[in-house]
Design a protein around this motif. Sequence first.
Motif, PDB file in Angstrom:
ATOM      1  N   UNK A 502      10.682  37.337  43.237  1.00 19.08           N
ATOM      2  CA  UNK A 502       9.225  37.194  43.275  1.00 19.08           C
ATOM      3  C   UNK A 502       8.740  36.045  44.151  1.00 19.08           C
ATOM      4  N   UNK A 503       9.664  35.185  44.643  1.00 15.63           N
ATOM      5  CA  UNK A 503       9.283  34.049  45.477  1.00 15.63           C
ATOM      6  C   UNK A 503      10.251  33.918  46.648  1.00 15.63           C
ATOM      7  N   UNK A 504       9.942  33.005  47.561  1.00 16.64           N
ATOM      8  CA  UNK A 504      10.891  32.638  48.609  1.00 16.64           C
ATOM      9  C   UNK A 504      10.662  33.282  49.956  1.00 16.64           C
ATOM     10  N   UNK A 505       9.913  34.369  50.013  1.00 16.56           N
ATOM     11  CA  UNK A 505       9.617  35.008  51.290  1.00 16.56           C
ATOM     12  C   UNK A 505       8.229  35.624  51.229  1.00 16.56           C
ATOM     13  N   UNK A 506       7.674  35.889  52.404  1.00 17.61           N
ATOM     14  CA  UNK A 506       6.368  36.554  52.475  1.00 17.61           C
ATOM     15  C   UNK A 506       6.641  38.039  52.583  1.00 17.61           C
ATOM     16  N   UNK A 507       6.698  38.662  51.425  1.00 15.28           N
ATOM     17  CA  UNK A 507       7.111  40.053  51.291  1.00 15.28           C
ATOM     18  C   UNK A 507       6.144  40.759  50.357  1.00 15.28           C
ATOM     19  N   UNK A 508       5.754  41.974  50.708  1.00 12.56           N
ATOM     20  CA  UNK A 508       4.855  42.743  49.847  1.00 12.56           C
ATOM     21  C   UNK A 508       5.464  42.886  48.455  1.00 12.56           C
ATOM     22  N   UNK A 509       4.657  42.574  47.447  1.00 12.57           N
ATOM     23  CA  UNK A 509       5.091  42.657  46.063  1.00 12.57           C
ATOM     24  C   UNK A 509       5.465  41.323  45.462  1.00 12.57           C
ATOM     25  N   UNK A 510       5.684  40.302  46.304  1.00 13.39           N
ATOM     26  CA  UNK A 510       6.020  38.981  45.781  1.00 13.39           C
ATOM     27  C   UNK A 510       4.748  38.174  45.499  1.00 13.39           C
ATOM     28  N   UNK A 511       4.921  37.113  44.710  1.00 14.97           N
ATOM     29  CA  UNK A 511       3.814  36.226  44.396  1.00 14.97           C
ATOM     30  C   UNK A 511       3.310  35.552  45.666  1.00 14.97           C
ATOM     31  N   UNK A 512       2.015  35.352  45.747  1.00 15.57           N
ATOM     32  CA  UNK A 512       1.402  34.788  46.951  1.00 15.57           C
ATOM     33  C   UNK A 512       1.430  33.265  46.897  1.00 15.57           C
ATOM     34  N   UNK A 513       2.628  32.719  47.046  1.00 15.56           N
ATOM     35  CA  UNK A 513       2.812  31.277  47.201  1.00 15.56           C
ATOM     36  C   UNK A 513       2.990  31.038  48.691  1.00 15.56           C
ATOM     37  N   UNK A 514       1.981  30.451  49.330  1.00 12.58           N
ATOM     38  CA  UNK A 514       1.922  30.361  50.789  1.00 12.58           C
ATOM     39  C   UNK A 514       1.589  28.942  51.219  1.00 12.58           C
ATOM     40  N   UNK A 515       2.077  28.582  52.426  1.00 11.40           N
ATOM     41  CA  UNK A 515       1.774  27.274  52.999  1.00 11.40           C
ATOM     42  C   UNK A 515       1.391  27.461  54.464  1.00 11.40           C
ATOM     43  N   UNK A 516       0.209  27.000  54.827  1.00 10.37           N
ATOM     44  CA  UNK A 516      -0.241  27.007  56.216  1.00 10.37           C
ATOM     45  C   UNK A 516      -0.136  25.583  56.752  1.00 10.37           C
ATOM     46  N   UNK A 517       0.696  25.396  57.762  1.00  9.46           N
ATOM     47  CA  UNK A 517       0.919  24.065  58.322  1.00  9.46           C
ATOM     48  C   UNK A 517      -0.069  23.765  59.443  1.00  9.46           C
ATOM     49  N   UNK A 518      -0.165  22.516  59.800  1.00  9.99           N
ATOM     50  CA  UNK A 518      -1.146  22.091  60.802  1.00  9.99           C
ATOM     51  C   UNK A 518      -0.730  22.444  62.227  1.00  9.99           C
ATOM     52  N   UNK A 519       0.505  22.865  62.413  1.00  6.12           N
ATOM     53  CA  UNK A 519       0.967  23.304  63.730  1.00  6.12           C
ATOM     54  C   UNK A 519       2.090  24.314  63.545  1.00  6.12           C
ATOM     55  N   UNK A 520       2.445  24.977  64.638  1.00  3.94           N
ATOM     56  CA  UNK A 520       3.564  25.908  64.631  1.00  3.94           C
ATOM     57  C   UNK A 520       4.832  25.138  64.979  1.00  3.94           C
ATOM     58  N   UNK A 521       5.679  24.904  64.003  1.00  6.85           N
ATOM     59  CA  UNK A 521       6.898  24.114  64.226  1.00  6.85           C
ATOM     60  C   UNK A 521       7.836  24.765  65.231  1.00  6.85           C
ATOM     61  N   UNK A 522       7.782  26.081  65.352  1.00 13.42           N
ATOM     62  CA  UNK A 522       8.669  26.771  66.284  1.00 13.42           C
ATOM     63  C   UNK A 522       8.208  26.607  67.736  1.00 13.42           C
ATOM     64  N   UNK A 523       7.002  26.113  67.929  1.00 14.11           N
ATOM     65  CA  UNK A 523       6.458  25.983  69.279  1.00 14.11           C
ATOM     66  C   UNK A 523       6.528  24.561  69.816  1.00 14.11           C
TER      67      UNK A 523
END
Length: 554
Positions: A502-523
Motif C-alpha cells: 500500500x506504500x512505497x511507490x506511486x502506483x494505482x491502488x496505493x495510498x496517496x503518500x506523496x512528496x513534491x520537491x522544490x527541484x528535479x533531482x535527476x536534472x
Amino acid sequence: MNRPADLIVHNAHVHTVDPDLPRAEAVAVRDGEIVWVGDADGWTAWQGPATEVVDARGRLLLPGFIDAHNHVRLGSDAACVQLAGARSLEEIGARITAWLAQHPDADWVEAEAFDYSAIPDGRMPTAADLDAFTGDRPALVLSYDVHTAWLNTAALRRLGIDAATVQTAYGTVQKHPETGEPTGFLTDFAVRGLSRAGHRALREAGVPWAHPDRQYQRLCGSLDMAAAYGITTVVEPQNSLDDLELFERASAEGRLRSRLVAALFHPRGTTEADLAEFAEAAQRFDGDRIRVGPLKLYIDDVVEPHTAALLEPYAGHAHHRGETFYPPAEFATTVAALDAAGFQLFVHATGDRGIRTVLDAFEHARTVNGPHDARHQVVHVECLDPADTPRFAQLDVVACMQPRHCAPDIAGPGQDWAEAVGKERWTKAWPMRTLHASGARLAFSSDWNVAEMDPMVGLFTAVTREGLTGGPAWMPEETVDLATAIHGYTMGSAWANHLDRRLGSITVGKQADLVLLSRDLFAIEDPREILDTVVDLSTVGGQIVVGQIVARRP
C-alpha cells in the motif's frame, strides 16, 4: 470513473519507483488513494469542480519518504545543552558554562550529542572532565549516538554509583584500571538506559531527561520535523510498552501527521510474559496510522568506544575485539524462537563479528522453522566482512542502513570510527553499492537524532560519500546512484516493514503518500544542490501535510 479526483498533481517529473511504469507526468488522488498515473493531459478527465489541481512546474514528485530507523521518541531535547559540533573538551565546557549562566537554578545539567572525537588523546571522557565545568551540580551528558552516558562526580553520587557498582539498569559502569573507581563513563546506555527498566530507574532517581513530559516534548518536536521533511512514514525502532501512550497522546492531539511503525525493545532476559504483552500490543495497535509489532534486539554496541564486536582486534590493540551481548548459540536459539512465534526482528549490529553472528542466527532460524516472509533486518551494517555480503540476499534479510553515518566528517579518516577499525578495514565500511549489487534489499534511514533527519542529507551522502561542508569523498566506490538511493528511502523501506502493498511507490491502488520537491533531482548537475532541496508539498493518504495548493482550476 464514477467521481472526480480530490487532488491532481500534473506537469511533474513523477518518479514512481514502480518498475511497471517508471515515469509519468501526472497523478490523480481520490479518497486517499492513487486512482490514476499517466502522461500529458489525461489527468483532465479526472478533474471536477472541487478538484484541487497542482501545477508542479517540472518539479520532482516522489512517493512519500519512509524513514526505516528514526528515533522520534528520543529526538533533540531543547532543555539540554546542545553539544553537536563541539570539537574539543574546552568547547564542551564553554557551552555548559553558558547554559548554566542562563539556568542558574537548574537541579541537573543535561547535555546531548557529544562527539567522542572531542575528547583529547582518543580516550573516553571522565567525571573529572565534567567537574571542571559543573562543580557540585549533577550532570548527565549523552553521546551523539545515545549509546554512552557521561556523568560527573555529583551525578555518580546522586545515582549511587561507586566502586562496588558493576552495572546499573541504565548502563555498564567503566572503572579506572588502577583504582577501581568509576570513571563517570557508562557504556550500553542505548541497550539499558532506553529499556523499560532503565528508563524507570532514571525517572525514579529524579533525572529530568527521563520524565514523560520531556519525552513528549521531544516526540512532538521530532514528529513536526518528520512532517516538514516529507517523511510520511516513521519507523520508531526501539520502544517499551510504557512509551506507547506517548504515541496515543500525539495522535489524539493531532501531532502525529506521519504514519508510525513502532518496534518494541527485546532486551536479553525478556520473558514469555513480556512476549505475550508484546503480542497483545501488536493486536491493539494495528491501524492505518499506528502499527506496533517488530522487535528490536542488540547483538553488539558501537565502534567508537570499542564496544562493537569485531572479527579481529581493534586497531592498536593486541586482543580486544569487543563483545556480543549474547553468546552466539544463545542468540541463535532466541532468534529462532522469536521467528517461530511470528515476530519480525530488527537487530542492531555494527561490527563484522556482530553482523556475522546475526546472519548465523537468521540462517539457523530459517533451517529450524523453514523459510517464510519474515523480512528480518540487520540494522546499521557498518563494518561488513565481504564473506557475509551474499548472505543478505540468500537469507532475504534486509540491510537497514543510514547513509549519513558513512560520511567522512562522521566516520572517515581522522574520526574515531575509522581510527578504531584501522585503515585495512575501511573497505568494509557501509558497503552499500556492494550489497545492492549482490541482490540485497536496502532500506535507508536517518537514525535521528544520531544524524540529521532530512532525507536530502541521506540522499546526498549515499550518492557522494562526501561531508556536508565539502572535502574529498570517503570510499566513493561504495556510492549508489540516485534512483537506488531514492528506492532505499521509499520502496526499499516499505518492503522492509511489510508496507509495500500500500506504500512505497506511486502506483494505482496505493495510498496517496506523496512528496513534491522544490527541484528535479535527476536534472541537477552538482549533487550539492540536493542539500538545498526542500519539500514544497506532501500528502499522507491524500491529505496535505506540508505546503498548500499553488494553483486551482475550476
